[in-house]
Design a protein around this motif. Structure first.
Motif, short mmCIF file in Angstrom:
data_model
loop_
_atom_site.label_atom_id
_atom_site.label_comp_id
_atom_site.label_asym_id
_atom_site.label_seq_id
_atom_site.Cartn_x
_atom_site.Cartn_y
_atom_site.Cartn_z
N ASP A 241 1.46 6.51 -8.13
CA ASP A 241 0.24 6.97 -8.59
C ASP A 241 -1.20 6.21 -8.03
O ASP A 241 -0.82 6.07 -6.46
N LEU A 242 -1.86 5.75 -8.75
CA LEU A 242 -2.87 5.76 -8.40
C LEU A 242 -2.60 4.11 -7.45
O LEU A 242 -1.54 3.10 -7.97
N MET A 243 -3.35 3.49 -6.40
CA MET A 243 -3.15 1.84 -5.96
C MET A 243 -4.03 1.42 -6.03
O MET A 243 -4.89 1.45 -5.71
N ALA A 244 -3.40 -0.08 -6.19
CA ALA A 244 -4.12 -1.18 -4.97
C ALA A 244 -3.57 -1.77 -3.93
O ALA A 244 -2.15 -1.64 -4.11
N VAL A 245 -4.50 -2.81 -3.06
CA VAL A 245 -3.63 -3.50 -2.52
C VAL A 245 -4.26 -4.55 -1.62
O VAL A 245 -5.55 -5.24 -2.38
N ASP A 246 -3.48 -5.69 -2.34
CA ASP A 246 -4.02 -7.16 -2.21
C ASP A 246 -4.56 -8.03 -0.51
O ASP A 246 -4.06 -7.17 0.48
N ALA A 247 -4.83 -9.45 -0.64
CA ALA A 247 -5.40 -9.93 0.47
C ALA A 247 -3.89 -10.02 1.45
O ALA A 247 -3.72 -10.13 2.96
N SER A 248 -2.24 -9.93 1.20
CA SER A 248 -1.37 -9.83 2.11
C SER A 248 -0.62 -8.27 2.79
O SER A 248 0.22 -8.48 2.92
N GLY A 249 -1.87 -7.32 2.42
CA GLY A 249 -0.85 -5.84 2.56
C GLY A 249 -0.38 -5.43 1.57
O GLY A 249 0.34 -4.89 2.06
N THR A 250 -0.26 -6.29 0.57
CA THR A 250 0.99 -5.90 -0.97
C THR A 250 0.98 -4.99 -1.35
O THR A 250 -0.84 -5.43 -1.85
N LEU A 251 1.86 -4.03 -1.91
CA LEU A 251 0.65 -2.41 -2.56
C LEU A 251 1.32 -2.73 -3.81
O LEU A 251 2.22 -3.16 -4.33
N TYR A 252 0.48 -1.86 -4.73
CA TYR A 252 0.79 -2.25 -6.29
C TYR A 252 0.55 -0.67 -6.35
O TYR A 252 -0.44 0.01 -6.34
N THR A 253 1.31 -0.16 -7.55
CA THR A 253 1.93 1.60 -7.83
C THR A 253 3.01 1.75 -8.82
O THR A 253 3.73 0.88 -9.23
N LYS A 254 2.82 2.64 -9.91
CA LYS A 254 3.79 3.18 -10.76
C LYS A 254 4.81 3.64 -9.95
O LYS A 254 4.97 4.01 -8.85
N CYS A 255 6.10 3.07 -10.51
CA CYS A 255 7.47 3.77 -9.67
C CYS A 255 8.03 3.87 -11.13
O CYS A 255 8.15 3.50 -12.07
N ASN A 256 9.49 5.35 -11.24
CA ASN A 256 9.94 5.25 -11.78
C ASN A 256 9.05 6.27 -12.96
O ASN A 256 7.97 6.23 -13.06
N THR A 257 10.09 6.46 -13.56
CA THR A 257 9.07 6.55 -15.21
C THR A 257 8.25 5.50 -15.90
O THR A 257 7.19 5.82 -16.59
N THR A 258 9.05 4.25 -15.55
CA THR A 258 8.11 3.23 -16.58
C THR A 258 8.10 2.24 -15.79
O THR A 258 7.77 1.25 -16.57
N GLY A 259 8.00 2.21 -14.97
CA GLY A 259 7.44 1.02 -13.89
C GLY A 259 6.34 0.73 -13.31
O GLY A 259 6.19 1.61 -13.24
N LEU A 260 6.33 -0.41 -13.29
CA LEU A 260 5.43 -0.77 -12.18
C LEU A 260 6.17 -1.83 -10.88
O LEU A 260 6.39 -2.42 -10.90
N CYS A 261 5.52 -0.89 -9.84
CA CYS A 261 6.15 -2.21 -8.59
C CYS A 261 4.56 -2.72 -7.49
O CYS A 261 4.00 -2.76 -7.21
N ARG A 262 5.66 -3.53 -6.74
CA ARG A 262 4.65 -3.84 -5.60
C ARG A 262 5.91 -3.77 -4.23
O ARG A 262 6.81 -3.79 -4.52
N ILE A 263 4.96 -3.16 -3.55
CA ILE A 263 5.67 -3.42 -2.32
C ILE A 263 4.86 -3.45 -0.95
O ILE A 263 4.04 -3.80 -0.68
N ALA A 264 5.89 -4.72 0.03
CA ALA A 264 5.33 -5.23 0.37
C ALA A 264 5.31 -4.36 2.33
O ALA A 264 5.69 -3.02 2.00
N PRO A 265 4.93 -5.30 2.81
CA PRO A 265 4.03 -4.11 3.83
C PRO A 265 5.37 -3.83 5.15
O PRO A 265 5.15 -2.98 5.59
N ASP A 266 6.11 -4.65 5.17
CA ASP A 266 7.75 -3.88 5.67
C ASP A 266 7.89 -2.47 4.55
O ASP A 266 9.19 -2.55 5.33
N GLY A 267 7.87 -2.44 3.33
CA GLY A 267 8.68 -1.68 2.98
C GLY A 267 9.54 -1.92 1.36
O GLY A 267 9.83 -0.55 1.03
#
Length: 312
Positions: A241-267
Motif C-alpha cells: 500500500d502506501l509507503m515510507a522509507v528511512d535513512a538506511s533505504g528500508t521501506l515500510y508498507t502493508k503486507c498480506n491482509t493484516t501485516g506491516l512489513c519492512r523491506i531492506a534495500p536487498d529485498g
C-alpha cells in the motif's frame, strides 16, 4: 537451546518465559539489533484515516479523515483536531489519499476522485487550502511525495468498468503562487500503483494489482523524454500500500491482509506486526526515531488507530 540439569524448575520456567518473550518482541519490535526497539503504542483516533505525514521541524502529525473529508493534526501524536477541509464532490464517497510536506512547509494532499474528480491541493495553514489546476482529474490518485523545487511525484491509475486498472507515476511541477501545475508521465505499464518513496536516486513504487514493489533511477526518469517501464522489481509482496522509507533505504508498507512489513534495500522482508485491521499510510520521523502507521478500522463501528513504532 539445552538447559543444564543443575537449574531449578523455577529457574527453568523463568528462562523459558524470557526466551518466549524475546521471540514475541523480536517479531514485533526486534530483539537483538533490529531497527524497531519497543512494543508499539496504539493511539485511538475518531476518524477514518488513510494518509499520514509528520512535520520534521516539530514532529506534528497530520492524517487524512474520510469521515469529514478533511485533515486532522496533532502536536503530540496523541490528540487530533481539525486542520483543513477538502472540497467534497457531490455524489461521491469521501476518499483522501497521501499527504506530503513540500517547499516552505506547504502540506500537499490528493483526492482520489473515482475517475472523474481527482485533485491535488496545497494547504498552507488552518483551513487555507487551494487546488492546483492542471493535473488530469480522470486519474485515480493514491501516492504523493514532494521531491523539492515545487515538484511532486504522484501515483495514479485509470479504470473503465471491469477492465484491469492501468497506471503509472507522474511528475507534477507546480507554481505555488498561481496554483497551476503541469503533469508529465515518468513510469508506465503498472497496474494499480499506490505508494511511492524516494531513497537517494532510487524511486520505489508499490503496485498493488501485481503484488510488487518496483524501482527505477529517479534522475533517469526526470531526464527522459517519455514514460518508461520500471527498470527492476525490488520484491514480490502481497497487498502493498502506501509507503515510507528511512535513512538506511528500508521501506515500510502493508503486507498480506493484516501485516506491516519492512523491506531492506536487498529485498529482505520482515514482518513488524501482524495484527493490523488494515494498514494504510506510514511515515518516518527521522529526527525522533519513530515510525507511524495508520491502522484503519474495517467497519464504521470499529476504531482506527495511529500506531507508533520506535526506531533505532
Amino acid at each position: 537451546m539445552r538447559f543444564s540439569p543443575a537449574l531449578s524448575p523455577a529457574l527453568l520456567r523463568t528462562t523459558r518465559l524470557a526466551l518466549v518473550s524475546c521471540g514475541l518482541i523480536a517479531l514485533l519490535a526486534g530483539c537483538g539489533g533490529d531497527d524497531v526497539t519497543a512494543v508499539p503504542q496504539r493511539i485511538a483516533v475518531s476518524a477514518s484515516p488513510n494518509g499520514i505525514a509528520v512535520r520534521a521541524a516539530d514532529g506534528a502529525l497530520f492524517i487524512t479523515d474520510d469521515q469529514t473529508n478533511g485533515v486532522l493534526s496533532s502536536p503530540d501524536g496523541h490528540t487530533f483536531s481539525h486542520y483543513a477541509t477538502v472540497p467534497v464532490v457531490a455524489g461521491q464517497a469521501n476518499s483522501l489519499s497521501q499527504l506530503s510536506f513540500a517547499d516552505a512547509g506547504t502540506l500537499m494532499i490528493e483526492r482520489f476522485g473515482f475517475g472523474t474528480a481527482s485533485a491535488v491541493f496545497g494547504i498552507t495553514g488552518v483551513d487555507a487550502i487551494t487546488p492546483l489546476s492542471g493535473p488530469d482529474p480522470a486519474r485515480r490518485r493514491l501516492g504523493l511525495i514532494s521531491i523539492g523545487s515545487n515538484r511532486l511525484l504522484s501515483t495514479w491509475f485509470v479504470k473503465s468498468g471491469s477492465t484491469p486498472p492501468q497506471g503509472g507515476l507522474s511528475l507534477i511541477t507546480y507554481d505555488p503562487n498561481a496554483h497551476t501545475a503541469v503533469e508529465r508521465d515518468l513510469l508506465s505499464g503498472l497496474g494499480k500503483p499506490v505508494g511511492v518513496a524516494v531513497s537517494g536516486d532510487t524511486v520505489y513504487v508499490s503496485d498493488q494489482a501485481n503484488n510488487t514493489i518496483v524501482k527505477s533511477s529517479l534522475s533517469a526518469l526526470l531526464g527522459g523524454s517519455q514514460a518508461v517501464a520500471p527498470s527492476a522489481t525490488l520484491v514480490q509482496i502481497n497487498s502493498p500500500d502506501l509507503m515510507a522509507v528511512d535513512a538506511s533505504g528500508t521501506l515500510y508498507t502493508k503486507c498480506n491482509t493484516t501485516g506491516l512489513c519492512r523491506i531492506a534495500p536487498d529485498g529482505t522482508i520482515r514482518v513488524l506486526a501482524n495484527d493490523f485491521q488494515d494498514a494504510r499510510g506510514v511515515a518516518v520521523d527521522a529526527r525522533r526515531h519513530q515510525l507511524y502507521a495508520i491502522d484503519r478500522a474495517g467497519s464504521t463501528s470499529g476504531t482506527s488507530y495511529v500506531r507508533i513504532f520506535p526506531l533505532n
